[in-house]
Every structure is written in C-alpha cells, then in structure tokens.
Design a protein around this motif. Sequence first.
Motif, PDB file in Angstrom:
ATOM      1  N   LEU A   1       0.823  -1.207   0.000  1.00 56.51           N
ATOM      2  CA  LEU A   1       0.000   0.000   0.000  1.00 56.51           C
ATOM      3  C   LEU A   1       0.860   1.261   0.000  1.00 56.51           C
ATOM      4  O   LEU A   1       1.829   1.366   0.753  1.00 56.51           O
ATOM      5  CB  LEU A   1      -0.899   0.007   1.240  1.00 56.51           C
ATOM      6  N   SER A   2       0.465   2.225  -0.842  1.00 60.47           N
ATOM      7  CA  SER A   2       1.049   3.564  -0.802  1.00 60.47           C
ATOM      8  C   SER A   2      -0.079   4.577  -0.628  1.00 60.47           C
ATOM      9  O   SER A   2      -1.140   4.439  -1.222  1.00 60.47           O
ATOM     10  CB  SER A   2       1.839   3.879  -2.079  1.00 60.47           C
ATOM     11  N   VAL A   3       0.164   5.576   0.211  1.00 68.67           N
ATOM     12  CA  VAL A   3      -0.816   6.627   0.502  1.00 68.67           C
ATOM     13  C   VAL A   3      -0.109   7.972   0.436  1.00 68.67           C
ATOM     14  O   VAL A   3       1.023   8.115   0.918  1.00 68.67           O
ATOM     15  CB  VAL A   3      -1.447   6.452   1.899  1.00 68.67           C
ATOM     16  N   ASN A   4      -0.775   8.953  -0.169  1.00 67.42           N
ATOM     17  CA  ASN A   4      -0.252  10.316  -0.205  1.00 67.42           C
ATOM     18  C   ASN A   4      -1.427  11.257  -0.007  1.00 67.42           C
ATOM     19  O   ASN A   4      -2.079  11.663  -0.961  1.00 67.42           O
ATOM     20  CB  ASN A   4       0.456  10.589  -1.532  1.00 67.42           C
ATOM     21  N   MET A   5      -1.715  11.596   1.259  1.00 73.15           N
ATOM     22  CA  MET A   5      -2.863  12.448   1.547  1.00 73.15           C
ATOM     23  C   MET A   5      -2.619  13.874   1.061  1.00 73.15           C
ATOM     24  O   MET A   5      -1.503  14.388   1.118  1.00 73.15           O
ATOM     25  CB  MET A   5      -3.160  12.461   3.047  1.00 73.15           C
TER      26      MET A   5
ATOM     27  N   GLU B   1       2.172  18.687   7.795  1.00 77.59           N
ATOM     28  CA  GLU B   1       2.562  17.322   7.466  1.00 77.59           C
ATOM     29  C   GLU B   1       1.340  16.411   7.446  1.00 77.59           C
ATOM     30  O   GLU B   1       0.495  16.469   8.345  1.00 77.59           O
ATOM     31  CB  GLU B   1       3.589  16.800   8.475  1.00 77.59           C
ATOM     32  N   ARG B   2       1.238  15.584   6.431  1.00 75.38           N
ATOM     33  CA  ARG B   2       0.142  14.642   6.272  1.00 75.38           C
ATOM     34  C   ARG B   2       0.701  13.242   5.988  1.00 75.38           C
ATOM     35  O   ARG B   2       1.869  13.082   5.640  1.00 75.38           O
ATOM     36  CB  ARG B   2      -0.796  15.076   5.135  1.00 75.38           C
ATOM     37  N   LEU B   3      -0.160  12.247   6.108  1.00 70.98           N
ATOM     38  CA  LEU B   3       0.256  10.854   6.009  1.00 70.98           C
ATOM     39  C   LEU B   3       0.850  10.521   4.648  1.00 70.98           C
ATOM     40  O   LEU B   3       0.257  10.825   3.607  1.00 70.98           O
ATOM     41  CB  LEU B   3      -0.944   9.941   6.276  1.00 70.98           C
ATOM     42  N   ILE B   4       2.005   9.882   4.680  1.00 71.75           N
ATOM     43  CA  ILE B   4       2.623   9.295   3.495  1.00 71.75           C
ATOM     44  C   ILE B   4       3.044   7.875   3.845  1.00 71.75           C
ATOM     45  O   ILE B   4       3.751   7.654   4.840  1.00 71.75           O
ATOM     46  CB  ILE B   4       3.856  10.077   3.015  1.00 71.75           C
TER      47      ILE B   4
ATOM     48  N   TRP C   1       5.870   3.377   6.551  1.00 66.23           N
ATOM     49  CA  TRP C   1       5.477   4.689   7.058  1.00 66.23           C
ATOM     50  C   TRP C   1       6.603   5.676   6.772  1.00 66.23           C
ATOM     51  O   TRP C   1       7.721   5.501   7.233  1.00 66.23           O
ATOM     52  CB  TRP C   1       5.252   4.637   8.570  1.00 66.23           C
ATOM     53  N   GLU C   2       6.317   6.721   6.013  1.00 63.25           N
ATOM     54  CA  GLU C   2       7.328   7.731   5.708  1.00 63.25           C
ATOM     55  C   GLU C   2       7.051   9.040   6.430  1.00 63.25           C
ATOM     56  O   GLU C   2       7.969   9.780   6.775  1.00 63.25           O
ATOM     57  CB  GLU C   2       7.376   7.987   4.189  1.00 63.25           C
ATOM     58  N   ASN C   3       5.787   9.369   6.634  1.00 68.73           N
ATOM     59  CA  ASN C   3       5.424  10.631   7.264  1.00 68.73           C
ATOM     60  C   ASN C   3       4.034  10.488   7.870  1.00 68.73           C
ATOM     61  O   ASN C   3       3.179   9.792   7.308  1.00 68.73           O
ATOM     62  CB  ASN C   3       5.424  11.754   6.228  1.00 68.73           C
TER      63      ASN C   3
END
Length: 285
Positions: free
Chosen positions: A134-138, A145-148, A154-156
């Motif tokens: 899974l990849s997420v880029n809010m 800062e938002r979820l990455i 987990w990157e951010n």
Amino acid sequence: MAKRKSIPKKVKEILREEVGFGCPVRDCGNPYLEYHHFDPPVHIKPHNDPGGMIALCAQHHKKADGNAYTVEQLHEFKRNRVHSKQVKGNLEWLRRDMLSIVGGNLYYETPIPVQIDGHNLVSFTRDADGFQRLSVNMLSLWPEERLIIDENSWENIGNPIDLRSPPQGKELEVSYNNGDYLYLRFSEVENEGELKSKFGVSYCSDFKFPITVVEINFAIGGTNIDFSSEGTQVMGSSVTNSVMAYCGVGFCIQTGIQWQQNPKWKLEQKYETRSDNVIKVAFGK
C-alpha cells in the motif's frame, strides 16, 4: 551528534523480508512498517546497518523506542524465521485479486484506485512474492505534514488528532483537525453471493474469487471532496457510481487546486544520497 541519513530503499526491503512483511511481535503481523535502530541506537551511533535494525509496526516501534524490548529480544525477533513465516502466512489475503470500493465506485485489479491532480492518493504495488503493498499520499489545503506511506513503509505522519492501525493491518484510519480524513478497510470475500450480501455488488463477471475488498473513504478539509460509503461528492457535485476492471487508474479528477501538504517533508526528501554518491531527485520538484 551526527545526523542520521534517510534509510535506503534496499535496507527497508531487507528488513521487511526478514520479518515476513508483517510486524514480528507476537499476535501482531501488521504489514505497515517502520524501522527501528537498536544495536546500537542512533543516539549512540547514527547508522542504517540492517543487522542492527528491525521492521516494526508504528505501535510496537513506539514501545521499542520506550525500551519495552531488550536488544536480545529484538535480535530474537529477527532470527525467528518460523515466526516470520507465520506472519507472512497471516497476510495471504494480500496475495488475492483486489476490488477497491471508492465512494460507491468499483475498481477491480486497479493499481491506482484514486488519483487527484496527478497525485496517487491510494495505490498498490505487487512485490516479487505477489503481496500487495500500500502507498498513501494524503492531500491538504493546509501547509502541514500529512500521512505518506510508501509501499507499506510509514514515511510521514504529521500530527493527526486520531490514528488507528490495528494488528493484521486490515484497517487504517487517520484524521486531522482541519477535516482531512482517510479510512481504509480490507476484508476477504469468498464468492459472488457474499460480495452481493456485504456490498450490494451484482456485477462480478471478471472477478476471480476469493478476492480482497478494500473500502476507501476519505475527505479533504475545505474542498467539498468527500468519498464515503454513502457515495461521492466532488466540489459539490455527486458522482455516478461505476464499475471498472483491469484499468491502470480508477477514480481520476483534475481540480487545479494548489495542494499545500508536507512542506518540510518535501524539502527534506527532495534529494537523497545513494551509496555510489550519485545525487538524484527523489521527491518534490
């Protein structure tokens, strides 16, 4: 104190494979992983030596940072290949064909279920063993800062008002104080009847059961972009439900909005140094 360099992708791959792609703490198995430096800790010696690191979920990483586990226990997690295989076995649902349900829109075996202004909000990549990552880029109107998540790493995260990622990784929920919100839920569906009973889906001629269903709900505060289980609202307009199979991108819109999220992360991650000392652009423009 020397500053620790960002963790190379190859090191992350070694650590994920080592624990069987799931958190190795007993009864966990969460596939969304962070990377803990423990032998030695980075405050003693900054390093990215996989021999002294371990992949853990966010919850157990925090516990490890609080010295909940000894160095010997963490090495035992790394050595326990039987446990690794067990964790990997618990994640077999990630090998199945995937149906993404995005605000009532259905996308079967679609690696990018949601894309806005060229940003892949949610996307999936199969690794060499067939597991979905899974990849997420809010996105956000706020310069915060938002979820990455990058391929289950987990990157951010930033400063959410709520974050849930239970063991086994079948749910992920994060919300921020301006209304930015994301919720993912994975479930396993064995046949056509179960799919219709749970989700009201009658079209499934292309589906190969059993399948994994991921429900994707999200909202971007201040934009009237809202994807919920009841339907989809984009800039004040309802979107007609659709069914697509084997397409590269599912729900795709262009808004022209200048997104502001993750200014510090973009700056810090714009360049990374590879082991051969070649500088390459990694993120940002």
